[in-house]
Design an enzyme around this catalytic site. Structure first.
Site, PDB file in Angstrom:
ATOM      1  N   ARG A  39       1.238  -1.412  -0.392  1.00  0.00           N
ATOM      2  CA  ARG A  39       0.192  -0.272   0.164  1.00  0.00           C
ATOM      3  C   ARG A  39       0.969   1.356  -0.277  1.00  0.00           C
ATOM      4  O   ARG A  39       0.607   1.942  -0.389  1.00  0.00           O
ATOM      5  CB  ARG A  39      -0.842   0.026   1.418  1.00  0.00           C
ATOM      6  CG  ARG A  39      -1.764  -1.126   0.830  1.00  0.00           C
ATOM      7  CD  ARG A  39      -3.008  -0.748   2.170  1.00  0.00           C
ATOM      8  NE  ARG A  39      -4.265  -1.366   2.242  1.00  0.00           N
ATOM      9  CZ  ARG A  39      -5.374  -1.659   2.318  1.00  0.00           C
ATOM     10  NH1 ARG A  39      -5.607  -1.310   3.607  1.00  0.00           N
ATOM     11  NH2 ARG A  39      -6.521  -1.937   2.145  1.00  0.00           N
ATOM     12  N   LYS A 202     -16.539 -16.211   3.982  1.00  0.00           N
ATOM     13  CA  LYS A 202     -18.117 -15.442   4.534  1.00  0.00           C
ATOM     14  C   LYS A 202     -19.517 -15.580   3.836  1.00  0.00           C
ATOM     15  O   LYS A 202     -18.753 -14.334   2.858  1.00  0.00           O
ATOM     16  CB  LYS A 202     -18.208 -14.526   5.958  1.00  0.00           C
ATOM     17  CG  LYS A 202     -18.132 -15.444   7.340  1.00  0.00           C
ATOM     18  CD  LYS A 202     -18.459 -14.443   8.523  1.00  0.00           C
ATOM     19  CE  LYS A 202     -19.816 -14.603   9.290  1.00  0.00           C
ATOM     20  NZ  LYS A 202     -19.871 -13.924   9.373  1.00  0.00           N
ATOM     21  N   GLY A 352      -7.730  -8.123   1.163  1.00  0.00           N
ATOM     22  CA  GLY A 352      -6.742  -7.855   1.665  1.00  0.00           C
ATOM     23  C   GLY A 352      -6.545  -9.213   1.237  1.00  0.00           C
ATOM     24  O   GLY A 352      -4.928  -9.705   0.983  1.00  0.00           O
ATOM     25  N   GLY A 375     -12.827  -4.187   0.912  1.00  0.00           N
ATOM     26  CA  GLY A 375     -13.758  -3.493   1.275  1.00  0.00           C
ATOM     27  C   GLY A 375     -14.358  -2.799   0.064  1.00  0.00           C
ATOM     28  O   GLY A 375     -15.174  -2.717  -0.226  1.00  0.00           O
TER      29      GLY A 375
HETATM   30  P1  AMP Z   1     -12.057 -13.494   3.708  1.00  0.00           P
HETATM   31  O1  AMP Z   1     -11.323 -12.736   4.789  1.00  0.00           O
HETATM   32  O2  AMP Z   1     -13.427 -13.673   3.562  1.00  0.00           O
HETATM   33  O3  AMP Z   1     -11.641 -13.348   2.466  1.00  0.00           O
HETATM   34  O4  AMP Z   1     -11.602 -15.118   4.791  1.00  0.00           O
HETATM   35  C1  AMP Z   1     -10.024 -15.210   3.874  1.00  0.00           C
HETATM   36  C2  AMP Z   1      -9.482 -15.711   4.825  1.00  0.00           C
HETATM   37  O5  AMP Z   1     -10.662 -17.501   4.800  1.00  0.00           O
HETATM   38  C3  AMP Z   1      -8.332 -16.513   5.019  1.00  0.00           C
HETATM   39  O6  AMP Z   1      -7.705 -16.133   6.438  1.00  0.00           O
HETATM   40  C4  AMP Z   1      -8.441 -17.798   4.794  1.00  0.00           C
HETATM   41  O7  AMP Z   1      -7.133 -18.895   5.230  1.00  0.00           O
HETATM   42  C5  AMP Z   1      -9.187 -18.480   5.460  1.00  0.00           C
HETATM   43  N1  AMP Z   1      -9.699 -20.161   5.069  1.00  0.00           N
HETATM   44  C6  AMP Z   1     -10.441 -20.022   3.490  1.00  0.00           C
HETATM   45  N2  AMP Z   1     -10.593 -21.377   3.234  1.00  0.00           N
HETATM   46  C7  AMP Z   1     -11.088 -21.395   4.518  1.00  0.00           C
HETATM   47  C8  AMP Z   1     -10.951 -22.709   4.639  1.00  0.00           C
HETATM   48  N3  AMP Z   1     -11.427 -23.942   3.664  1.00  0.00           N
HETATM   49  N4  AMP Z   1     -10.880 -23.337   5.653  1.00  0.00           N
HETATM   50  C9  AMP Z   1     -11.035 -22.492   7.055  1.00  0.00           C
HETATM   51  N5  AMP Z   1     -10.371 -20.755   6.311  1.00  0.00           N
HETATM   52  C10 AMP Z   1     -10.306 -20.866   5.581  1.00  0.00           C
END
Ligand code: AMP
Length: 396
Positions: A39, A202, A352, A375
């Site tokens: 950044r 999520k 990120g 975001g």
């Molecule tokens: P996000 O901020 O929603 O993009 O989520 C990213 C995070 O999701 C990262 O830290 C990944 O390690 C985690 N992640 C992705 N796939 C999995 C999984 N199958 N189980 C647990 N954590 C996960």
């Protein structure tokens, strides 16, 4: 109203107040060091251009972390000031606070060109979009530049209210312009096939993006923990994989709305009995009862790569698995390599964790655009506008 670019601004002899997004990750232990400087690196061309254009002073504003309106040395911009000074080979003075009287003194020191104001989120008025704080900040500069795309989805004093004091004297920095241009080309007649790759943890965080993507794209490849609510909604068993009931409901709605069958789901997985456990292939869609799905499997990598190979436009947000653990990073790295191997695609990665994954893959250079906004990039895609950008155009 058009956004005015810093390239067209007359900065000769002017004091330029600039909002950057220096919200970089720091090491957890002292001394706190910057673990990913992207950044700051991406903001440097704007600083150099302002110096070339003869700005007399550059007064930089940024936030770092979430100090919630309180002074907290853990979130001091000191490491950023040091990094900037090293990178630019010049002095960068860090003020004690963004609003103490010392700032005005710094502005009168003839030898000081670059002033970094201490973390703006140490002041409660920032997140409240307080006009009084905006007015105080505005008194430091003759013109205002916003280069903080990563903070443009927030209505804060230094990104939003401040524009009221710079009518016709407010400009977008080079990074802000680059972010808007790249993300706009996804929204405005993207070349087809357009493939979205959505991963991460999520569904609820990204539901609006997926809804928007369903209208815009030809195919949506779902990976990461994001996939399990969808698989569960379709009746597959998902063992102990990350998944909430709320997300299963959201996934059901999205699948029902997906009449064109654009949403694609994993065909196999890499599983383990714990987050630190040994990886094992799981060849089918369903995951055994005591296992956790932690990455996409090799059949899914091949299946998704076929879509990536022929895509003309790609937007990627969210890793395909728990990529921070090497045992579960293959899916995410393979997707990065597949995108990098397609030299005809316009590819944008935002968010990120996916940006960190692309850096880790060593393929960042091959992407058309690596967004600094997590975001902010998702919201820009959802709405085609952000409050900080709108305020910069309109002066509100
Ligand atoms: P996000 O901020 O929603 O993009 O989520 C990213 C995070 O999701 C990262 O830290 C990944 O390690 C985690 N992640 C992705 N796939 C999995 C999984 N199958 N189980 C647990 N954590 C996960």
């Amino acid at each position: 109203m058009q956004l005015k670019s810093i390239q067209d601004a007359d900065l000769k002899g002017k004091r330029v107040l600039v909002r950057f997004d220096f919200n970089v990750p720091l090491s957890k232990t002292e001394p706190r060091t910057i673990t990913d400087s992207s950044r700051i690196d991406q903001a440097i061309p704007t600083i150099k251009l302002m110096l070339e254009k003869g700005a007399s002073k550059i007064i930089m504003i940024s936030h770092l972390g979430r100090p919630d309106g309180q002074v907290n040395t853990k979130y001091s911009l000191e490491p950023v000031a040091q990094y900037l000074a090293d990178k630019l080979g010049t002095d960068v003075v860090l003020s004690e606070s963004a609003i103490d009287n010392g700032v005005k003194n710094l502005l009168h020191l003839p030898e000081t060109k670059l002033v970094l104001l201490e973390n703006i989120r140490f002041i409660a008025g920032e997140e409240k979009n307080e006009l009084a704080l905006a007015e105080k900040l505005a008194s430091y500069g003759d013109v205002y530049v916003n280069d903080a795309f990563g903070a443009a989805h927030r209505k804060h004093a230094s990104t939003h209210a401040i524009n009221a004091f710079f009518k016709n004297r407010a400009y977008a920095g080079l990074l802000m312009k680059k972010e808007i241009d790249s993300l706009s080309s996804l929204l405005d007649k993207p070349a087809k096939p357009f493939v979205a790759i959505i991963g991460g943890a999520k569904v609820s965080d990204k539901i609006k993006t997926i809804e928007k993507m369903m209208v815009m794209v030809d195919t949506i490849l779902i990976g990461g923990a994001m996939a399990y609510p969808f698989l569960k909604a379709k009746g597959a068993s998902i063992g102990k994989s990350l998944c909430s009931d709320e997300d299963v409901n959201l996934a059901k709605h999205l699948l029902a709305a997906d009449r064109g069958g654009k949403i694609k789901l994993p065909k196999d997985h890499i599983v383990s009995d714990s987050l630190e456990g040994a990886p094992a292939p799981c060849p089918g869609v369903s995951i055994p009862e005591h296992q956790i799905g932690l990455d996409i499997g090799s059949a899914t990598i091949a299946y998704y790569s076929d879509y990536i190979k022929t895509a003309k436009t790609i937007f990627w947000n969210g890793p395909m698995g728990l990529f921070e653990n090497k045992n579960f990073s293959k899916g995410t790295m393979s997707i990065a390599h597949a995108i990098a191997a397609n030299d005809k695609v316009f590819s944008v990665v935002g968010g990120g964790d996916s940006v960190a994954a692309v850096q880790q893959s060593g393929e960042a250079e091959k992407f058309s655009h690596v967004s600094t906004g997590g975001g902010a990039s998702l919201e820009y895609i959802e709405r085609g506008e952000l409050p900080g950008i709108q305020a910069l155009k309109l002066g509100v």
